[in-house]
Scaffold this motif. Structure first.
Motif, PDB file in Angstrom:
ATOM      1  N   SER A  26      13.483  74.312 -77.866  1.00 19.03           N
ATOM      2  CA  SER A  26      13.608  74.319 -79.612  1.00 19.03           C
ATOM      3  C   SER A  26      13.228  72.912 -79.923  1.00 19.03           C
ATOM      4  CB  SER A  26      15.030  74.548 -79.926  1.00 19.03           C
ATOM      5  OG  SER A  26      15.485  75.859 -79.240  1.00 19.03           O
ATOM      6  N   LEU A  27      13.759  71.876 -79.434  1.00 22.27           N
ATOM      7  CA  LEU A  27      13.314  70.479 -80.096  1.00 22.27           C
ATOM      8  C   LEU A  27      12.007  70.202 -79.996  1.00 22.27           C
ATOM      9  CD1 LEU A  27      16.159  68.351 -78.124  1.00 22.27           C
ATOM     10  CD2 LEU A  27      16.013  68.856 -80.536  1.00 22.27           C
ATOM     11  N   ALA A  28      11.296  70.575 -78.656  1.00 24.82           N
ATOM     12  CA  ALA A  28       9.726  70.441 -78.545  1.00 24.82           C
ATOM     13  C   ALA A  28       8.862  71.164 -79.400  1.00 24.82           C
ATOM     14  CB  ALA A  28       9.350  70.419 -77.190  1.00 24.82           C
ATOM     15  N   GLY A  29       9.191  72.409 -79.486  1.00 19.38           N
ATOM     16  CA  GLY A  29       8.335  73.398 -80.142  1.00 19.38           C
ATOM     17  C   GLY A  29       8.522  73.332 -81.629  1.00 19.38           C
ATOM     18  N   ALA A  35       4.576  68.742 -86.415  1.00 20.12           N
ATOM     19  CA  ALA A  35       3.635  67.867 -86.480  1.00 20.12           C
ATOM     20  C   ALA A  35       2.021  68.424 -86.724  1.00 20.12           C
ATOM     21  CB  ALA A  35       3.370  67.229 -85.098  1.00 20.12           C
ATOM     22  N   GLY A  36       2.022  69.708 -86.338  1.00 18.67           N
ATOM     23  CA  GLY A  36       0.696  70.577 -86.736  1.00 18.67           C
ATOM     24  C   GLY A  36       0.559  70.929 -88.357  1.00 18.67           C
ATOM     25  N   LEU A  37       1.957  71.080 -88.826  1.00 17.75           N
ATOM     26  CA  LEU A  37       1.709  71.244 -90.434  1.00 17.75           C
ATOM     27  C   LEU A  37       1.503  70.003 -91.168  1.00 17.75           C
ATOM     28  CD1 LEU A  37       2.626  73.082 -92.795  1.00 17.75           C
ATOM     29  CD2 LEU A  37       4.666  72.254 -92.646  1.00 17.75           C
ATOM     30  N   ASP A  52       2.092  60.659 -89.783  1.00 18.58           N
ATOM     31  CA  ASP A  52       1.261  59.744 -89.004  1.00 18.58           C
ATOM     32  C   ASP A  52       1.076  60.013 -87.511  1.00 18.58           C
ATOM     33  OD1 ASP A  52       0.148  57.673 -87.721  1.00 18.58           O
ATOM     34  OD2 ASP A  52       1.499  56.030 -88.287  1.00 18.58           O
ATOM     35  N   ALA A  53      -0.262  60.576 -87.153  1.00 21.50           N
ATOM     36  CA  ALA A  53      -0.457  61.486 -85.930  1.00 21.50           C
ATOM     37  C   ALA A  53      -0.388  60.416 -84.617  1.00 21.50           C
ATOM     38  CB  ALA A  53      -1.483  62.200 -85.829  1.00 21.50           C
ATOM     39  N   SER A  54      -0.402  58.964 -84.985  1.00 18.46           N
ATOM     40  CA  SER A  54      -0.608  58.145 -84.055  1.00 18.46           C
ATOM     41  C   SER A  54       0.611  58.016 -83.236  1.00 18.46           C
ATOM     42  CB  SER A  54      -0.989  56.816 -84.483  1.00 18.46           C
ATOM     43  OG  SER A  54       0.061  56.416 -85.397  1.00 18.46           O
ATOM     44  N   SER A 331      11.890  62.785 -81.729  1.00 23.05           N
ATOM     45  CA  SER A 331      11.936  61.642 -82.401  1.00 23.05           C
ATOM     46  C   SER A 331      10.684  61.101 -82.745  1.00 23.05           C
ATOM     47  CB  SER A 331      12.563  60.584 -81.032  1.00 23.05           C
ATOM     48  OG  SER A 331      12.966  59.271 -81.708  1.00 23.05           O
ATOM     49  N   LEU A 332       9.576  61.288 -81.986  1.00 21.85           N
ATOM     50  CA  LEU A 332       8.238  60.834 -82.514  1.00 21.85           C
ATOM     51  C   LEU A 332       7.844  61.486 -83.610  1.00 21.85           C
ATOM     52  CD1 LEU A 332       6.524  60.117 -78.691  1.00 21.85           C
ATOM     53  CD2 LEU A 332       7.210  58.454 -80.376  1.00 21.85           C
ATOM     54  N   VAL A 333       7.759  62.809 -83.503  1.00 18.43           N
ATOM     55  CA  VAL A 333       7.410  63.378 -84.959  1.00 18.43           C
ATOM     56  C   VAL A 333       8.456  63.163 -86.160  1.00 18.43           C
ATOM     57  CG1 VAL A 333       7.250  65.733 -85.800  1.00 18.43           C
ATOM     58  CG2 VAL A 333       6.731  65.151 -83.375  1.00 18.43           C
ATOM     59  N   PHE A 334       9.513  62.870 -85.835  1.00 17.54           N
ATOM     60  CA  PHE A 334      10.581  62.462 -87.015  1.00 17.54           C
ATOM     61  C   PHE A 334      10.175  61.074 -87.529  1.00 17.54           C
ATOM     62  CE2 PHE A 334      14.554  60.676 -88.932  1.00 17.54           C
ATOM     63  CZ  PHE A 334      14.930  61.762 -89.431  1.00 17.54           C
ATOM     64  N   ARG A 335       9.787  60.098 -86.616  1.00 16.39           N
ATOM     65  CA  ARG A 335       9.335  58.826 -87.029  1.00 16.39           C
ATOM     66  C   ARG A 335       7.777  58.975 -87.653  1.00 16.39           C
ATOM     67  NH1 ARG A 335       9.904  54.865 -82.269  1.00 16.39           N
ATOM     68  NH2 ARG A 335       9.150  53.313 -83.722  1.00 16.39           N
TER      69      ARG A 335
END
Length: 468
Positions: A26-29, A35-37, A52-54, A331-335
């Motif tokens: 759930s978290l990763a998906g 992120a894709g959106l 920021d995809a970096s 966490s990375l996507v949230f940031r």
């Protein structure tokens, strides 16, 4: 759009988790979908700079850091220790000894359950094992002796959750690792380039006093109920109880046999940490070896048992690390969506300053405890709010213990409290789910009062660590 996306991501994660999908997936998906959106909106020109995809390029380093984290090595070792103790029947002997010691008092069986729960918590740190063991061993005896079902089930569930706060605790290990990263992140954001650290050992030491106060509070509550309403917690005839339990020897020998092994194990594990002789990870190895020796001494270690222990330990450890990986991606996507800036702005503009922000965070964690597990809250919520609160000047040990006790209530709060599920699975059919829910309410209130006491007197959590 920029401010809405991180909040929408958090809400969607909670919704997906409530639907019952596996936590790690759930978290990763959900994070990858967002992120894709975000990248799609930027590529189509609908928005600019939403995501920021970096940040995603940091994922391999995050995974490697998780896999090589020495602190997290304590998780499988503490799980191994707990499962071995469960198989070695230490709890059964200990519970019989305590029941014979206190059973002749009104409320004595409830008090004995609380004390045994405390010792098991300090020996295993696993809530599920403690609740199931106590439910199988003590609940039938308490009901047969006239105890009120709500009081009996409430006491078993509440004392089972002491494994969350009394070290060594897997919850404190995970929380300590998350808070350590959050504390360093907070100091770097304040321009402190030589940041101080907070360790799992600091949380272990800080949790001792609040944990013992909770134990005393449980005992006082049971004693008051027994004094005001004797029919709910009657005294038990010691000779009849000894005969029922099948013990013919003296109570002194039973006490010696039941108390010495877990106390020696506790002294070895916690004593080595408090004395500075070992880190929590090293102490967990000592505890696992000690539990193995107890199983051998009690002649409970067979190849079949060892296989079951290893399989159970592997299952729990795999679950924890998979959730860690999913949480790292979240966490990375949230940031990447600028979530940290959004949370910081919300907290800084909140009425009451740091007090108001802390109160809101504690309320959110408590409410999430009704629907989410402590691991999910630790890996999803704490990394978001921890750096902001710590940057506002809160003590990391105090904040960690506050969160730990708050998370402890998540095991008791209906409808998804795991301790309630564990006990429901082993309780006799005549005990209704409504009685279990009713029984835990006073203990939830006691835990909330403990939170209030910690808020009013932070020294309860910070004084002892300052002495070491």
């Amino acid at each position: 759009m920029l401010e809405i996306m991180p909040l929408l991501l958090f809400v969607c994660i909670c919704v997906v988790l409530m639907l019952g999908y596996p936590v790690a997936l759930s978290l990763a998906g959900t994070a990858l979908a967002f992120a894709g959106l975000g990248m799609g909106l930027d590529a189509l020109g609908i928005t600019q700079g939403v995501f920021d995809a970096s940040f995603l390029s940091a994922m391999p380093n995050r995974l490697y850091g998780t896999m090589t984290n020495q602190t997290l090595l304590a998780v499988p070792l503490f799980v191994l220790m707990g499962v071995l103790l469960e198989k070695s029947k230490v709890a059964e002997t200990l519970l019989d000894a305590m029941a014979l010691m206190f059973g002749s008092l009104r409320g004595g069986l409830g008090i004995s359950v609380t004390i045994v729960g405390m010792l098991l918590a300090a020996s295993t740190g696993i809530v599920g094992a403690t609740v199931v063991t106590m439910g199988l061993l003590s609940l039938p005896t308490m009901l047969k002796r006239g105890y009120d079902p709500s009081l009996a089930t409430g006491a078993i569930c509440a004392t089972g959750t002491l494994g969350q706060i009394i070290p060594p605790s897997i919850a404190l290990v995970l929380l300590g690792d998350v808070l350590s990263s959050a504390y360093q992140q907070a100091q770097l954001s304040m321009g402190i380039w030589s940041p101080k650290t907070v360790s799992v050992g600091d949380l272990f030491i800080g949790a001792l006093v609040p944990g013992l106060i909770l134990v005393v509070a449980y005992i006082v509550y049971i004693a008051i109920i027994a004094w005001l309403k004797p029919e709910k917690a009657p005294a038990v005839d010691r000779d009849a109880l000894m005969k029922e339990l099948g013990h013919t020897g003296g109570i002194g020998w039973l006490l010696l046999k039941g108390l010495v092994p877990p106390i020696v194990l506790i002294v070895c594990v916690l004593g080595s940490i408090l004395g500075g002789l070992a880190t929590p990870t090293e102490a967990s190895a000592v505890g696992a070896f000690g539990a193995l020796m107890l199983a051998v001494a009690n002649r409970k270690l067979s190849f079949k048992t060892l296989t079951e222990v290893v399989r159970s330990t592997t299952n729990v450890t795999t679950m924890v690390f998979l959730i860690l990986i999913g949480a790292a991606l979240f966490s990375l996507v949230f940031r990447g969506f600028g979530g940290e800036e959004v949370v910081t702005e919300i907290f800084e503009n909140m009425p009451g300053g740091v007090i108001g922000a802390t109160l809101v965070v504690m309320l959110v964690i408590f409410l999430l405890g009704f629907i989410l597990d402590f691991i999910e809250i630790t890996f999803v919520v704490v990394p978001i709010v921890g750096p902001v609160l710590l940057a506002m000047g809160l003590d990391p040990i105090w904040l960690g213990i506050m969160i730990a006790i708050n998370l402890q209530t998540s095991f008791l709060t209906p409808p998804f409290g795991f301790a309630l599920f564990y006990l429901r699975g082993v309780a006799p059919k005549e005990v209704s789910t409504k009685q279990i829910y009713k029984g835990v309410i006073p203990f939830i209130l006691i835990q909330l009062c403990m939170l209030g006491a910690l808020a009013a007197f932070p020294g309860l959590a910070t004084w002892l660590p300052a002495q070491f």
